[in-house]
Enzyme design. Structure first.
Site, mmCIF file in Angstrom:
data_model
loop_
_atom_site.group_PDB
_atom_site.id
_atom_site.type_symbol
_atom_site.label_atom_id
_atom_site.label_comp_id
_atom_site.label_asym_id
_atom_site.label_seq_id
_atom_site.Cartn_x
_atom_site.Cartn_y
_atom_site.Cartn_z
ATOM 1 N N CYS A 2 45.876 56.384 16.786
ATOM 2 C CA CYS A 2 45.614 55.190 17.584
ATOM 3 C C CYS A 2 46.316 54.007 16.933
ATOM 4 O O CYS A 2 46.320 53.861 15.716
ATOM 5 C CB CYS A 2 44.146 54.842 17.729
ATOM 6 S SG CYS A 2 43.150 56.119 18.485
ATOM 7 N N ARG A 27 51.602 56.472 17.070
ATOM 8 C CA ARG A 27 50.271 56.750 16.542
ATOM 9 C C ARG A 27 49.364 57.421 17.578
ATOM 10 O O ARG A 27 48.223 57.784 17.275
ATOM 11 C CB ARG A 27 49.611 55.456 16.062
ATOM 12 C CG ARG A 27 50.446 54.681 15.054
ATOM 13 C CD ARG A 27 49.733 53.428 14.629
ATOM 14 N NE ARG A 27 48.487 53.766 13.976
ATOM 15 C CZ ARG A 27 48.370 54.042 12.692
ATOM 16 N NH1 ARG A 27 49.422 54.005 11.909
ATOM 17 N NH2 ARG A 27 47.202 54.342 12.175
ATOM 18 N N ASN A 99 40.300 52.394 15.788
ATOM 19 C CA ASN A 99 41.112 53.519 15.307
ATOM 20 C C ASN A 99 40.293 54.220 14.249
ATOM 21 O O ASN A 99 39.866 53.578 13.281
ATOM 22 C CB ASN A 99 42.430 52.977 14.727
ATOM 23 C CG ASN A 99 43.179 54.024 13.921
ATOM 24 O OD1 ASN A 99 43.040 55.214 14.184
ATOM 25 N ND2 ASN A 99 43.957 53.594 12.960
ATOM 26 N N GLY A 100 40.042 55.507 14.425
ATOM 27 C CA GLY A 100 39.252 56.243 13.433
ATOM 28 C C GLY A 100 38.159 57.043 14.114
ATOM 29 O O GLY A 100 38.177 57.239 15.332
ATOM 30 N N GLU A 484 59.718 74.775 7.754
ATOM 31 C CA GLU A 484 59.922 73.461 8.358
ATOM 32 C C GLU A 484 60.680 73.583 9.687
ATOM 33 O O GLU A 484 60.353 72.907 10.664
ATOM 34 C CB GLU A 484 60.666 72.555 7.355
ATOM 35 C CG GLU A 484 61.072 71.183 7.851
ATOM 36 C CD GLU A 484 59.920 70.294 8.324
ATOM 37 O OE1 GLU A 484 58.749 70.654 8.145
ATOM 38 O OE2 GLU A 484 60.217 69.252 8.921
ATOM 39 N N LYS A 488 59.258 72.292 13.274
ATOM 40 C CA LYS A 488 60.011 71.354 14.123
ATOM 41 C C LYS A 488 60.166 71.921 15.521
ATOM 42 O O LYS A 488 59.963 71.237 16.502
ATOM 43 C CB LYS A 488 61.416 71.075 13.560
ATOM 44 C CG LYS A 488 61.550 70.184 12.371
ATOM 45 C CD LYS A 488 61.296 68.725 12.607
ATOM 46 C CE LYS A 488 59.859 68.400 12.354
ATOM 47 N NZ LYS A 488 59.494 67.974 11.040
ATOM 48 N N GLU A 491 56.847 71.891 17.554
ATOM 49 C CA GLU A 491 56.310 70.593 17.976
ATOM 50 C C GLU A 491 57.220 69.882 18.981
ATOM 51 O O GLU A 491 56.738 69.135 19.827
ATOM 52 C CB GLU A 491 55.965 69.691 16.786
ATOM 53 C CG GLU A 491 57.102 69.270 15.916
ATOM 54 C CD GLU A 491 56.655 68.437 14.717
ATOM 55 O OE1 GLU A 491 55.642 67.746 14.787
ATOM 56 O OE2 GLU A 491 57.368 68.476 13.687
HETATM 57 C C1 F6R Z 1 55.716 67.113 11.493
HETATM 58 C C2 F6R Z 1 54.989 65.963 11.000
HETATM 59 C C3 F6R Z 1 53.632 66.175 10.448
HETATM 60 C C4 F6R Z 1 53.429 65.284 9.209
HETATM 61 C C5 F6R Z 1 51.978 65.388 8.732
HETATM 62 C C6 F6R Z 1 51.754 64.584 7.460
HETATM 63 O O1 F6R Z 1 56.975 66.752 11.972
HETATM 64 O O2 F6R Z 1 55.469 64.862 11.062
HETATM 65 O O3 F6R Z 1 53.407 67.505 10.148
HETATM 66 O O4 F6R Z 1 54.305 65.680 8.218
HETATM 67 O O5 F6R Z 1 51.120 64.914 9.729
HETATM 68 O O6 F6R Z 1 52.016 63.238 7.655
HETATM 69 P P1 F6R Z 1 52.314 62.274 6.437
HETATM 70 O O7 F6R Z 1 53.546 62.723 5.776
HETATM 71 O O8 F6R Z 1 52.442 60.926 7.063
HETATM 72 O O9 F6R Z 1 51.128 62.357 5.515
#
Ligand code: F6R
Length: 611
Positions: A2, A27, A99-100, A484, A488, A491
């Site tokens: 959010c 977000r 948010n939360g 990875e 990718k 998603e």
């Molecule tokens: C995948 C992606 C997520 C983030 C994960 C951690 O493309 O972006 O898997 O890597 O939500 O987020 P951070 O790095 O912000 O803690």
């Protein structure tokens, strides 16, 4: 998750809020809403993205000098108009965005239901808002006082912003666990989950701390703790330009961010690495060099893509520094009873610096006396602030929901860190140390060179875009790269994909192989090259389609693979920074070819501030 935005001051609030929300859609983008006060409280909200709300408000009188706005990633209640924020209180006088997650909202809701309250949404937000109003009415106190009393009863994480129709010159905000930035202008204030909504107006910001309540007027900002004691706002200068959060001519942020990597990797190295001098300057590492070199164990906590960076770091640190490394999903680490000993070092990796699970994992490790080293992209974020020491990745704002440039910058920081520790520990030869420094220096150029051939991946993507599944295989340093690549692809293009160590395939996943299954091999030249060639043969023998990421000059794999993409040769420790980029491009082009919203994939949000 959010995004929240607020404005109070002489300008028109609505356009500032709408632009701010668009910048924070990474977000969450399930629904959008704004609340404005102009004589009376007006609330407009709608399921869908910010542009849809904006469209629906064309021609409406939205002029106001105070307002709040919200872009939602649904937690309690499906994405819908009625669950969209802002919510209004029973009296209709208060509006709130949040948010939360309010974990004890069920209990608070029951208390309110017993008192005859009715709810028009399924959200925890509407419960908290009415709980605050109930306290205000019952105790005959100010809204500010009611918020303080209410928040002492609340379990969970939140940032809340409230408007009160009876006090049209004040926004009240409070935070615990979710981010809140307040921009200080001349006679005006801006509020956001991050600094992007205020970039063109001010460079002076305050990062609000947990358990603080902000009383924000156009010309005054008062911070108090929950005990009603004044806190001194600590003003930070923003080091971010507007251009960094715009698409700059690219069709999508994801593509822009992939193509930015020669620069972001260079920025990450700049001022730190000097191959000729043989030096790596990292203050956070230097200041804690004794703890790091004497660490009995390093535990890496992270989520998602950052966790994959951690897996590569495990291989690198163990190889170069001879320190045992464990890589933990932050979400698992926080809930089990992990053994953290004195002398253990925790490395927390996070692009956003706000991931709830990683934050709590750090807090847990801190309680056990561990030193926390944060590797974070967003300057001033919560993880950066609660870590004992750390290093920023300097990748600049990453807006595309899928992480790309932040990942390669994380790898660069982790490899530099490992090299610095290894040098100090004397676990690396002078010759290899120097070779790796020069190789690191060459990475931006190598990345720029492979990006010139990006169109080759566009063609490959079109060929396989209708696949239902895909397998990603790699060995050694390239195994986490395969993970990875699979993440990718799923998603961005919603194609089911799995990553495996190439040799592990024989223990189950090979059953999936048929003439339709694309199998992506990350097969750059390294110690395992001959082995991975055998794995490719095993897939070909079962009629699978092989797409291979190979090193330039490889003459063997092209003769057996269906499609290849060549990347410049690099030492195996450095190779993942380079070999992951074709996989980012492949998933991007697959997503585009399938008509997916690659910057905002369904159900996802970039900053996961709920557990
Ligand atoms: C995948 C992606 C997520 C983030 C994960 C951690 O493309 O972006 O898997 O890597 O939500 O987020 P951070 O790095 O912000 O803690």
């Amino acid at each position: 998750m959010c995004g929240i935005v607020g404005y109070i001051g002489p300008r028109e609030a609505y356009p500032i809020i709408i632009t701010g929300l668009k910048r924070q859609e990474y977000r969450g983008y399930d629904s959008t809403g704004v609340a404005l006060i102009n004589h009376h409280l007006q609330v407009y909200k709608k399921k869908g993205k910010v542009a849809e709300l904006e469209e629906s408000l064309i021609g409406k009188a939205v002029s106001a000098h105070i307002g709040i706005g919200h872009t939602r990633w649904a937690t309690h209640g499906e994405p819908s108009d009625r669950n969209a924020h802002p919510h209004t209180s029973a009296s209709g006088k208060l509006a709130m965005i949040h948010n939360g997650i309010i974990e004890n909202y069920g209990q608070l809701k029951q208390e309110l239901l017993n008192k005859g309250y009715k709810f028009s949404s399924e959200t925890d937000t509407e419960v908290l808002l009415n709980f605050i109003e109930e306290i205000k009415n019952n105790n005959k106190c100010s809204l500010e006082e009611a918020i303080r009393i209410a928040l002492k009863r609340v379990a969970g994480a939140y940032v809340i912003l409230l408007l009160d129709a009876d006090n049209p010159d004040t926004i009240i905000a409070a935070r615990k666990g979710s981010p809140l930035v307040i921009g200080i202008g001349k006679g005006e204030h801006f509020l956001g989950s991050d600094a992007t909504p205020m970039l063109e107006y001010t460079k002076e910001v305050v990062y609000v701390n947990d358990y603080e309540v902000a009383i924000v007027k156009a010309d005054e900002l008062i911070l108090k703790n929950l005990g009603n004691e004044r806190q001194t706002p600590y003003i930070t200068k923003l080091d971010m330009e507007l251009a960094a959060i715009e698409k700059g001519g690219y069709e999508h942020f994801m593509l822009k961010e992939i193509f930015e990597q020669p620069h972001t990797i260079y920025d990450c190295l700049r001022g730190r690495l000097d191959a000729k001098e043989g030096t790596i300057t990292m203050k956070g590492v230097q200041d804690n060099i004794e703890q790091l070199t004497n660490a009995s164990r390093i535990i890496i906590v992270a989520c998602g893509t950052s966790w994959h960076a951690g897996l590569i770091a495990e291989y690198v640190i163990e190889e170069l520094c001879r320190i045992p490394v464990e890589v933990e999903y932050a979400s698992e680490f926080r809930y089990r009873n992990p053994i953290v000993n004195k002398g253990d070092v925790i490395i927390a990796i996070s692009q956003s610096g706000e991931t709830a699970d990683t934050l709590v994992a750090i807090e847990k490790a801190k309680e056990n006396g561990a030193i926390i080293f944060g590797i974070v992209n967003v300057v001033g974020s919560s993880i950066a602030r609660i870590s004992h020491a750390g290093a920023y990745t300097h990748a600049g704002p990453e807006i595309g929901v899928a992480s790309t440039k932040a990942f390669t910058a994380q790898l660069v920081v982790l490899i530099m860190m490992a090299l610095k520790i290894a040098k100090e520990k004397d676990t690396i030869s002078e010759e290899y140390y120097s070779k790796l420094l020069f190789e690191l220096e060459d990475v931006p150029e190598k990345v720029a060179s492979l990006l010139k051939n990006a169109d080759e991946l566009k063609i490959i993507a079109k060929k396989y875009k209708n696949s239902n599944d895909a397998l990603f295989l790699g060995r050694g340093y390239n195994f986490p790269v395969a993970l990875e690549g699979a993440l990718k692809l799923k998603e961005i293009s919603y194609i089911h994909a799995e990553g495996y160590p190439a040799a592990e395939m024989k223990h189950g996943p090979i059953a999936l192989v048929d003439e339709k299954l694309p199998v992506v091999f990350v097969a750059t030249k390294d110690a395992y090259h001959a082995k991975i060639i055998s794995n490719i043969q095993e897939i070909k023998a079962r009629k699978g389609k092989v797409i291979a990421i190979i090193s330039e000059g490889d003459e063997i794999i092209p003769s057996m693979a269906d499609d290849v993409f060549a990347v410049p040769l690099a030492d195996e420790i450095i190779a993942p920074i380079i070999s992951v980029i074709p996989l980012q491009l492949l998933s991007y082009y697959m997503g585009v070819a399938k008509g997916c919203d690659v910057d905002k994939p369904r159900n996802l949000a970039k900053s996961v501030t709920v557990e």
